[in-house]
Design a protein around this motif. Structure first.
Motif, PDB file in Angstrom:
ATOM      1  N   PHE A   1      -4.969 105.514-127.014  1.00 42.48           N
ATOM      2  CA  PHE A   1      -4.219 105.500-125.752  1.00 42.48           C
ATOM      3  C   PHE A   1      -4.098 104.093-125.194  1.00 42.48           C
ATOM      4  N   LEU A   2      -5.215 103.343-125.242  1.00 40.18           N
ATOM      5  CA  LEU A   2      -5.214 101.984-124.705  1.00 40.18           C
ATOM      6  C   LEU A   2      -4.319 101.071-125.540  1.00 40.18           C
ATOM      7  N   MET A   3      -4.372 101.249-126.879  1.00 43.86           N
ATOM      8  CA  MET A   3      -3.527 100.428-127.748  1.00 43.86           C
ATOM      9  C   MET A   3      -2.056 100.703-127.479  1.00 43.86           C
ATOM     10  N   THR A   4      -1.720 101.966-127.306  1.00 40.84           N
ATOM     11  CA  THR A   4      -0.332 102.341-127.032  1.00 40.84           C
ATOM     12  C   THR A   4       0.133 101.783-125.692  1.00 40.84           C
ATOM     13  N   THR A   5      -0.721 101.867-124.699  1.00 35.84           N
ATOM     14  CA  THR A   5      -0.400 101.368-123.352  1.00 35.84           C
ATOM     15  C   THR A   5      -0.178  99.862-123.369  1.00 35.84           C
ATOM     16  N   GLU A   6      -1.068  99.131-124.072  1.00 39.28           N
ATOM     17  CA  GLU A   6      -0.947  97.679-124.121  1.00 39.28           C
ATOM     18  C   GLU A   6       0.334  97.266-124.840  1.00 39.28           C
ATOM     19  N   SER A   7       0.679  97.995-125.932  1.00 36.63           N
ATOM     20  CA  SER A   7       1.907  97.685-126.664  1.00 36.63           C
ATOM     21  C   SER A   7       3.133  97.899-125.788  1.00 36.63           C
ATOM     22  N   SER A   8       3.171  98.953-124.998  1.00 37.80           N
ATOM     23  CA  SER A   8       4.291  99.221-124.101  1.00 37.80           C
ATOM     24  C   SER A   8       4.371  98.175-123.007  1.00 37.80           C
ATOM     25  N   ALA A   9       3.212  97.754-122.509  1.00 35.54           N
ATOM     26  CA  ALA A   9       3.183  96.752-121.440  1.00 35.54           C
ATOM     27  C   ALA A   9       3.749  95.431-121.917  1.00 35.54           C
ATOM     28  N   ASP A  10       3.454  95.084-123.213  1.00 38.90           N
ATOM     29  CA  ASP A  10       3.981  93.839-123.753  1.00 38.90           C
ATOM     30  C   ASP A  10       5.512  93.860-123.791  1.00 38.90           C
ATOM     31  N   ARG A  11       6.082  95.032-124.047  1.00 34.91           N
ATOM     32  CA  ARG A  11       7.526  95.115-124.169  1.00 34.91           C
ATOM     33  C   ARG A  11       8.230  95.000-122.816  1.00 34.91           C
ATOM     34  N   ILE A  12       7.622  95.401-121.757  1.00 39.09           N
ATOM     35  CA  ILE A  12       8.279  95.408-120.460  1.00 39.09           C
ATOM     36  C   ILE A  12       7.742  94.338-119.508  1.00 39.09           C
ATOM     37  N   LEU A  13       6.876  93.478-120.017  1.00 37.89           N
ATOM     38  CA  LEU A  13       6.287  92.447-119.160  1.00 37.89           C
ATOM     39  C   LEU A  13       7.366  91.485-118.673  1.00 37.89           C
ATOM     40  N   PRO A  14       7.505  91.291-117.369  1.00 37.18           N
ATOM     41  CA  PRO A  14       8.512  90.359-116.851  1.00 37.18           C
ATOM     42  C   PRO A  14       8.289  88.942-117.389  1.00 37.18           C
ATOM     43  N   LYS A  15       9.402  88.247-117.600  1.00 34.53           N
ATOM     44  CA  LYS A  15       9.324  86.891-118.162  1.00 34.53           C
ATOM     45  C   LYS A  15      10.329  85.989-117.450  1.00 34.53           C
ATOM     46  N   ALA A  16       9.831  84.865-116.966  1.00 28.20           N
ATOM     47  CA  ALA A  16      10.717  83.903-116.287  1.00 28.20           C
ATOM     48  C   ALA A  16      11.717  83.330-117.281  1.00 28.20           C
ATOM     49  N   PRO A  17      12.895  82.922-116.820  1.00 29.10           N
ATOM     50  CA  PRO A  17      13.929  82.391-117.722  1.00 29.10           C
ATOM     51  C   PRO A  17      13.456  81.135-118.460  1.00 29.10           C
ATOM     52  N   GLN A  18      13.832  81.063-119.704  1.00 26.79           N
ATOM     53  CA  GLN A  18      13.568  79.878-120.521  1.00 26.79           C
ATOM     54  C   GLN A  18      14.839  79.559-121.306  1.00 26.79           C
ATOM     55  N   ILE A  19      15.317  78.337-121.161  1.00 21.58           N
ATOM     56  CA  ILE A  19      16.535  77.925-121.874  1.00 21.58           C
ATOM     57  C   ILE A  19      16.136  77.480-123.274  1.00 21.58           C
ATOM     58  N   THR A  20      16.576  78.222-124.261  1.00 25.66           N
ATOM     59  CA  THR A  20      16.200  77.957-125.655  1.00 25.66           C
ATOM     60  C   THR A  20      17.188  77.041-126.370  1.00 25.66           C
ATOM     61  N   SER A  21      18.345  76.826-125.772  1.00 21.37           N
ATOM     62  CA  SER A  21      19.344  75.926-126.370  1.00 21.37           C
ATOM     63  C   SER A  21      19.896  75.022-125.276  1.00 21.37           C
ATOM     64  N   PRO A  22      19.247  73.865-125.022  1.00 23.59           N
ATOM     65  CA  PRO A  22      19.674  72.982-123.933  1.00 23.59           C
ATOM     66  C   PRO A  22      21.098  72.467-124.153  1.00 23.59           C
ATOM     67  N   LEU A  23      21.754  72.157-123.051  1.00 21.02           N
ATOM     68  CA  LEU A  23      23.106  71.620-123.123  1.00 21.02           C
ATOM     69  C   LEU A  23      23.095  70.228-123.744  1.00 21.02           C
ATOM     70  N   GLU A  24      24.180  69.892-124.430  1.00 18.03           N
ATOM     71  CA  GLU A  24      24.320  68.585-125.056  1.00 18.03           C
ATOM     72  C   GLU A  24      25.599  67.904-124.553  1.00 18.03           C
ATOM     73  N   THR A  25      25.739  66.621-124.871  1.00 20.60           N
ATOM     74  CA  THR A  25      26.969  65.903-124.539  1.00 20.60           C
ATOM     75  C   THR A  25      28.086  66.390-125.447  1.00 20.60           C
ATOM     76  N   VAL A  26      29.225  66.690-124.834  1.00 20.84           N
ATOM     77  CA  VAL A  26      30.369  67.227-125.570  1.00 20.84           C
ATOM     78  C   VAL A  26      31.532  66.249-125.455  1.00 20.84           C
ATOM     79  N   ASP A  27      32.159  65.917-126.587  1.00 16.10           N
ATOM     80  CA  ASP A  27      33.377  65.111-126.603  1.00 16.10           C
ATOM     81  C   ASP A  27      34.567  66.041-126.783  1.00 16.10           C
ATOM     82  N   ALA A  28      35.623  65.819-126.010  1.00 11.70           N
ATOM     83  CA  ALA A  28      36.795  66.691-126.102  1.00 11.70           C
ATOM     84  C   ALA A  28      38.058  65.895-125.841  1.00 11.70           C
TER      85      ALA A  28
END
Length: 269
Positions: free
Chosen positions: A14-41
């Motif tokens: 029961f505890l293992m199942t509960t912890e696994s579910s909690a990991d899936r729904i744990l709130p997470k602050a935004p993290q930018i994984t692909s920062p903006l770059e200089t663009v030529d146009a």
């Protein structure tokens, strides 16, 4: 084959199942994984910025240009993938600047990334050389004003032969490009307007003032006029003619040649 039974207490499962579910729904602050770059146009082409965000729940993403918000209903832009992609549909020469995306989902701090747009412009001749009649041995000038970013390099050709210097002598047709200026002084010079933007608003043959503080006064003032002209698209039809006239006459003021040198005449007098 016989397997030995493994005794796992129900409480542990029961505890293992509960912890696994909690990991899936744990709130997470935004993290930018692909920062903006200089663009030529290039002008009139499409440009895009990617701002990939990892968060839980999904973050709201907003965009700014030079710290000014980009509205979702602005038809010059297209925002896709829940705000993670910003597309400038047709780049203009005034679109240079710093673009930033900000992600916020109410968990922790918001995340931001910024990149620059560098607008490139194909070379364009805005004041081509014209036919000139001159006395033998006199000096003449063949104007050639250009626009482009980076600034175009100008070369001259006579009868398929490249010319290296910049002075024209009719006697031996040795050409060197020289600027055509009348009433030259320290502040600037008087010359007739030969651009495109204000052609219909400035009197034909009238002398206007060009500011010598610019390396290429005529090219720079024409580029400024072109940039400001696009800003008048949002002006009402009733006010637009007056706004266009004020723009042209403020950038290209009537010239007043005097003994002290050329000076611009005030717009309002």
């Amino acid at each position: 084959m016989n397997f030995l039974p493994i005794n796992i207490p129900l409480l542990t499962i029961f505890l293992m199942t509960t912890e696994s579910s909690a990991d899936r729904i744990l709130p997470k602050a935004p993290q930018i994984t692909s920062p903006l770059e200089t663009v030529d146009a290039l002008v009139e082409e499409e440009a895009s910025f990617l701002c990939a965000v990892d968060s839980n729940p999904m973050a709201e993403i907003t965009w700014t240009r030079n710290n000014i918000p980009i509205r979702p209903f602005d038809t010059r832009y297209s925002i896709k993938e829940n705000g993670q992609i910003l597309i400038i549909l047709s780049v203009e020469d005034t679109d240079n600047g710093v673009y930033c995306c900000t992600a916020n989902n109410g968990v922790g701090s918001s995340a931001q990334s910024c990149g620059a747009l560098q607008v490139k412009m194909k070379p364009k001749i805005i004041r081509p050389p014209t036919d000139v009649r001159a006395l033998l041995g006199s000096k003449v000038v063949l104007p050639c004003s250009t626009m482009g970013n980076p600034k175009p390099a100008i070369s001259w050709i006579r009868d398929e032969t490249a010319l290296k210097d910049s002075l024209c002598r009719v006697s031996n047709a040795t050409c060197y490009p020289v600027e055509w200026r009348l009433y030259k002084g320290d502040m600037g010079y008087c010359s007739t307007y030969r651009g495109e933007i204000c052609q219909g608003l400035l009197g034909k043959g009238k002398l206007v003032f060009f500011n010598s503080s610019y390396a290429d006064a005529e090219g720079t003032q024409e580029m400024m006029a072109r940039s400001m002209w696009t800003e008048l698209d949002g002006v009402s039809l009733l006010c637009k003619p007056a706004a266009e006239s004020l723009l042209c006459h403020s950038l290209y003021q009537d010239c007043n040649p005097s003994g002290l040198g050329p000076t611009p005449k005030p717009v309002c007098r």
